[in-house]
Design a protein around this motif. Structure first.
Motif, PDB file in Angstrom:
ATOM      1  N   ASP A 297       0.805  -1.223   0.000  1.00 20.68           N
ATOM      2  CA  ASP A 297       0.000   0.000   0.000  1.00 20.68           C
ATOM      3  C   ASP A 297       0.839   1.275   0.000  1.00 20.68           C
ATOM      4  OD1 ASP A 297       0.996  -0.251   2.550  1.00 20.68           O
ATOM      5  OD2 ASP A 297      -0.903   0.103   3.582  1.00 20.68           O
ATOM      6  N   LYS A 298       2.164   1.146  -0.225  1.00 26.05           N
ATOM      7  CA  LYS A 298       3.037   2.327  -0.248  1.00 26.05           C
ATOM      8  C   LYS A 298       3.894   2.299  -1.511  1.00 26.05           C
ATOM      9  CE  LYS A 298       3.758   2.383   4.803  1.00 26.05           C
ATOM     10  NZ  LYS A 298       3.443   1.032   5.249  1.00 26.05           N
TER      11      LYS A 298
ATOM     12  N   PHE B  86       0.158   6.607  -1.107  1.00 24.80           N
ATOM     13  CA  PHE B  86      -0.338   5.661  -0.114  1.00 24.80           C
ATOM     14  C   PHE B  86      -1.740   5.234  -0.521  1.00 24.80           C
ATOM     15  CE2 PHE B  86       2.457   8.592   2.267  1.00 24.80           C
ATOM     16  CZ  PHE B  86       3.437   7.685   2.636  1.00 24.80           C
TER      17      PHE B  86
ATOM     18  N   THR C 298      -4.605   4.213   0.965  1.00 26.43           N
ATOM     19  CA  THR C 298      -5.037   4.226   2.362  1.00 26.43           C
ATOM     20  C   THR C 298      -6.453   3.721   2.587  1.00 26.43           C
ATOM     21  OG1 THR C 298      -5.667   6.520   2.020  1.00 26.43           O
ATOM     22  CG2 THR C 298      -3.529   6.130   3.047  1.00 26.43           C
TER      23      THR C 298
ATOM     24  N   GLU D 117      -3.315   8.585  -1.740  1.00 24.07           N
ATOM     25  CA  GLU D 117      -2.906   9.821  -1.063  1.00 24.07           C
ATOM     26  C   GLU D 117      -1.478  10.140  -1.496  1.00 24.07           C
ATOM     27  OE1 GLU D 117      -1.837  11.380   3.383  1.00 24.07           O
ATOM     28  OE2 GLU D 117      -3.426   9.887   3.230  1.00 24.07           O
TER      29      GLU D 117
END
Length: 200
Positions: free
Chosen positions: A62-63, A93, A95, A104
């Protein structure tokens, strides 16, 4: 994110490279700055914690993180170390587990000599284009600390609109939905960007 671990994105002003352990010492030095801690809402980490963070940024699904290099400096002298050309970083990100199409986005120009030169703008456009074409993103959010005028100006210039303000976190949320015209505009803005294999 393992997806971008072999990806280098070459722009006019910046080169985006994956965040590797070689970048950590310089990054760690930057984050000792109280100004950067305030602007990025970050806590100071030990060098060991910074290495752990770098590994998580590389491996977590997720990054998505790239280090910004000063393209002119990086291309001027073959053999120049990436660490000596580092200007900042840009992150995406993912999120919202309920909506995998929202990312994000954050950008930091940590090197004072690299500020005000359009590095942040190009890096954000490159990262958004990467998010749209490689990650299937259709919405972007930016959370900006109140008082961080350069970031507000940058994201508003890129058509983000403020949608919320948190007095608790002292930050505003800006958002951009990627409609078809926005997608076309974004791809035009980044048509000069070359994707290469990182350290082939």
């Amino acid at each position: 994110m393992l997806l971008n671990q072999n990806t280098l994105l070459l722009g006019k002003k910046v080169v985006l490279v994956p965040y590797t352990s070689e970048h950590v010492p310089r990054y760690h030095e930057w984050m000792k700055s109280e100004e950067l801690q305030r602007l990025t809402a970050s806590e100071p980490l030990t060098l060991e914690q910074e290495y752990t963070m770098q590994r998580s940024w590389r491996e977590d699904a997720d990054k998505c993180t790239f280090i910004l290099l000063d393209a002119e400096k990086w291309q001027a002298q073959p053999g120049t170390t990436e660490e000596s050309c580092m200007a900042g970083d840009v992150n995406l990100f993912l999120t919202d587990p309920g909506d995998p199409t929202v990312g994000e986005i954050e950008v930091m120009i940590a090197e004072p000599s690299c500020r005000g030169r359009g590095f942040g703008t190009e890096a954000v456009l490159m990262m958004m284009s990467y998010g749209v074409t490689k990650l299937g993103l259709t919405k972007f959010e930016a959370k900006i600390g109140q008082g961080n005028e350069p970031s507000f100006r940058l994201f508003q210039k890129l058509h983000f609109e403020q949608v919320a303000v948190s007095s608790v976190f002292q930050e505003a949320t800006l958002r951009l939905a990627v409609s078809e015209p926005v997608r076309q505009w974004l791809l035009e803005q980044t048509s000069h960007v070359a994707e290469k294999l990182y350290r082939a």
